[in-house]
Design a protein around this motif. Structure first.
Motif, PDB file in Angstrom:
ATOM      1  N   LEU A  30       0.829  -1.204   0.000  1.00  0.00           N
ATOM      2  CA  LEU A  30       0.000   0.000   0.000  1.00  0.00           C
ATOM      3  C   LEU A  30       0.865   1.256   0.000  1.00  0.00           C
ATOM      4  O   LEU A  30       0.536   2.248  -0.659  1.00  0.00           O
ATOM      5  N   VAL A  31       1.974   1.212   0.731  1.00  0.00           N
ATOM      6  CA  VAL A  31       2.900   2.347   0.761  1.00  0.00           C
ATOM      7  C   VAL A  31       3.490   2.579  -0.622  1.00  0.00           C
ATOM      8  O   VAL A  31       3.563   3.719  -1.105  1.00  0.00           O
ATOM      9  N   ASN A  32       3.923   1.507  -1.293  1.00  0.00           N
ATOM     10  CA  ASN A  32       4.468   1.639  -2.648  1.00  0.00           C
ATOM     11  C   ASN A  32       3.427   2.154  -3.620  1.00  0.00           C
ATOM     12  O   ASN A  32       3.729   2.953  -4.514  1.00  0.00           O
ATOM     13  N   GLN A  33       2.185   1.715  -3.468  1.00  0.00           N
ATOM     14  CA  GLN A  33       1.117   2.179  -4.349  1.00  0.00           C
ATOM     15  C   GLN A  33       0.908   3.689  -4.205  1.00  0.00           C
ATOM     16  O   GLN A  33       0.683   4.392  -5.202  1.00  0.00           O
ATOM     17  N   GLU A  34       0.996   4.192  -2.976  1.00  0.00           N
ATOM     18  CA  GLU A  34       0.879   5.636  -2.751  1.00  0.00           C
ATOM     19  C   GLU A  34       2.025   6.377  -3.425  1.00  0.00           C
ATOM     20  O   GLU A  34       1.830   7.440  -4.022  1.00  0.00           O
ATOM     21  N   LEU A  97       7.169 -10.494  -3.963  1.00  0.00           N
ATOM     22  CA  LEU A  97       7.195 -10.599  -5.419  1.00  0.00           C
ATOM     23  C   LEU A  97       5.778 -10.660  -5.982  1.00  0.00           C
ATOM     24  O   LEU A  97       5.504 -10.095  -7.048  1.00  0.00           O
ATOM     25  N   ASP A  98       4.876 -11.318  -5.275  1.00  0.00           N
ATOM     26  CA  ASP A  98       3.470 -11.342  -5.708  1.00  0.00           C
ATOM     27  C   ASP A  98       2.891  -9.933  -5.737  1.00  0.00           C
ATOM     28  O   ASP A  98       2.181  -9.554  -6.682  1.00  0.00           O
ATOM     29  N   GLU A  99       3.191  -9.148  -4.695  1.00  0.00           N
ATOM     30  CA  GLU A  99       2.713  -7.761  -4.648  1.00  0.00           C
ATOM     31  C   GLU A  99       3.351  -6.938  -5.755  1.00  0.00           C
ATOM     32  O   GLU A  99       2.686  -6.093  -6.375  1.00  0.00           O
ATOM     33  N   ALA A 100       4.623  -7.170  -6.023  1.00  0.00           N
ATOM     34  CA  ALA A 100       5.316  -6.420  -7.072  1.00  0.00           C
ATOM     35  C   ALA A 100       4.691  -6.680  -8.435  1.00  0.00           C
ATOM     36  O   ALA A 100       4.499  -5.753  -9.233  1.00  0.00           O
ATOM     37  N   ARG A 101       4.372  -7.945  -8.709  1.00  0.00           N
ATOM     38  CA  ARG A 101       3.729  -8.276  -9.994  1.00  0.00           C
ATOM     39  C   ARG A 101       2.386  -7.554 -10.118  1.00  0.00           C
ATOM     40  O   ARG A 101       2.058  -7.015 -11.180  1.00  0.00           O
ATOM     41  N   LYS A 102       1.606  -7.557  -9.063  1.00  0.00           N
ATOM     42  CA  LYS A 102       0.295  -6.896  -9.099  1.00  0.00           C
ATOM     43  C   LYS A 102       0.453  -5.397  -9.293  1.00  0.00           C
ATOM     44  O   LYS A 102      -0.268  -4.779 -10.098  1.00  0.00           O
ATOM     45  N   ASN A 103       1.381  -4.801  -8.563  1.00  0.00           N
ATOM     46  CA  ASN A 103       1.580  -3.355  -8.659  1.00  0.00           C
ATOM     47  C   ASN A 103       2.101  -2.937 -10.034  1.00  0.00           C
ATOM     48  O   ASN A 103       1.829  -1.829 -10.498  1.00  0.00           O
ATOM     49  N   GLY A 105       1.263  -4.157 -12.913  1.00  0.00           N
ATOM     50  CA  GLY A 105       0.212  -4.149 -13.927  1.00  0.00           C
ATOM     51  C   GLY A 105       0.739  -4.601 -15.277  1.00  0.00           C
ATOM     52  O   GLY A 105       1.405  -5.628 -15.392  1.00  0.00           O
ATOM     53  N   ALA A 106       0.483  -3.800 -16.308  1.00  0.00           N
ATOM     54  CA  ALA A 106       0.916  -4.156 -17.662  1.00  0.00           C
ATOM     55  C   ALA A 106       2.435  -4.192 -17.786  1.00  0.00           C
ATOM     56  O   ALA A 106       2.976  -4.880 -18.661  1.00  0.00           O
ATOM     57  N   LEU A 107       3.147  -3.484 -16.920  1.00  0.00           N
ATOM     58  CA  LEU A 107       4.610  -3.473 -16.980  1.00  0.00           C
ATOM     59  C   LEU A 107       5.215  -4.781 -16.483  1.00  0.00           C
ATOM     60  O   LEU A 107       6.406  -5.017 -16.671  1.00  0.00           O
ATOM     61  N   ALA A 108       4.415  -5.628 -15.853  1.00  0.00           N
ATOM     62  CA  ALA A 108       4.942  -6.896 -15.320  1.00  0.00           C
ATOM     63  C   ALA A 108       5.563  -7.746 -16.414  1.00  0.00           C
ATOM     64  O   ALA A 108       6.521  -8.488 -16.165  1.00  0.00           O
ATOM     65  N   ASP A 109       5.042  -7.636 -17.626  1.00  0.00           N
ATOM     66  CA  ASP A 109       5.593  -8.411 -18.742  1.00  0.00           C
ATOM     67  C   ASP A 109       6.990  -7.942 -19.132  1.00  0.00           C
ATOM     68  O   ASP A 109       7.724  -8.670 -19.814  1.00  0.00           O
ATOM     69  N   ASN A 110       7.366  -6.741 -18.702  1.00  0.00           N
ATOM     70  CA  ASN A 110       8.677  -6.189 -19.024  1.00  0.00           C
ATOM     71  C   ASN A 110       9.688  -6.356 -17.896  1.00  0.00           C
ATOM     72  O   ASN A 110      10.810  -5.850 -17.980  1.00  0.00           O
TER      73      ASN A 110
END
Length: 272
Positions: A30-34, A97-103, A105-110
């Motif tokens: 949540l902190v990273n999302q902010e 890592l699960d949170e990082a993938r979710k955060n 979004g579309a950039l996860a493929d990169n």
């Protein structure tokens, strides 16, 4: 036996650290999302790219390989992948890592996500042009091993950026304890968000960890400089910025931490 003692019985320090950050992953995310949603992301990217351009002035981002070690919920990986860099995000904690993938979004493929111990990376020697980390070294059982591992996977001529702070050293310093109490008073009286009450923070568990990890008792970045020199680096390869917090922290972070744990940057330019 207390609940705290029961929960940690038989666990190594490394396991305790992993367990803490597994439980903290959602709240830290949540902190990273902010950060990603506000202006802070742009401030961070600007400071990082300024240093990258000084070392690689004519190399396009897509041609530079970046290791974001201890990525957590992915903040550095996301802003750098968004700027076009080739990013590998590594963390020891699967939940992070699960949170990082979710955060992402579309950039996860990169972004290449890898679960790995920051103190014992398994990448081949000289894999990355840039190694970057934030708020990780202080929390490691063997931080000197981490620096050695990071330098090993860094290419000759590469750039290491380690952002960290003297987190929790106030527990051994009376003057810093007084300063921390004043910080808490200012935060409370002004209705500012208290970062020490963020979701997922377990004060008892963290207290047990910080009293066992070695860097809580060290004065940094002096320790970092000494350690890097022991690993064979010269003064010309090491640069420290103790004012970086002024450029990248939000106003709330400055009020919460500036008196006791101002962030510093240890920057390494590895010889060719």
């Amino acid at each position: 036996m207390s609940a705290k003692e029961n929960s940690t019985a038989g666990k190594s320090l490394h396991q305790e650290i992993e367990s803490y950050w597994t439980n903290r992953a959602g709240g830290y995310s949540l902190v990273n999302q902010e950060e990603l949603a506000g202006e802070v992301g742009g401030d961070w990217l600007g400071e990082i790219e300024k240093r990258i351009r000084s070392v690689f002035p004519s190399v396009p981002p897509q041609a530079l390989s970046v290791l974001d070690i201890g990525t957590g919920p992915g903040f550095f990986s996301i802003i750098l992948a968004g700027a076009g860099y080739s990013v590998t995000a590594a963390d020891f904690t699967a939940a992070m890592l699960d949170e990082a993938r979710k955060n992402a979004g579309a950039l996860a493929d990169n972004i290449c996500f890898r679960q790995m111990d920051a103190q014992n990376l398994t990448f081949p020697d000289g894999t990355f042009d840039i190694v970057i980390s934030r708020n990780l070294t202080w929390n490691l059982e063997h931080p000197e091993n981490a620096y050695a591992s990071w330098l090993r996977v860094l290419k000759k001529g590469g750039l290491l950026l380690n952002f960290d702070a003297n987190w929790y050293t106030w527990i051994y310093d009376d003057k810093m304890q007084t300063a921390r109490q004043e910080e808490r008073r200012i935060v409370e009286e002004n209705g500012i968000r208290n970062f020490e009450t963020d979701p997922g923070i377990d004060e008892d568990a963290m207290d047990g960890i910080v009293r066992r990890v070695p860097l809580t008792r060290q004065n940094r970045p002096d320790w970092d400089i000494r350690t890097l020199k022991k690993l064979g680096l010269t003064d010309a390869e090491i640069c420290v910025d103790t004012e970086i917090w002024q450029k990248v922290w939000s106003e709330s972070e400055k009020i919460n931490y500036a008196a006791t744990t101002p962030m510093f940057l240890v920057e390494v330019h590895k010889k060719k």
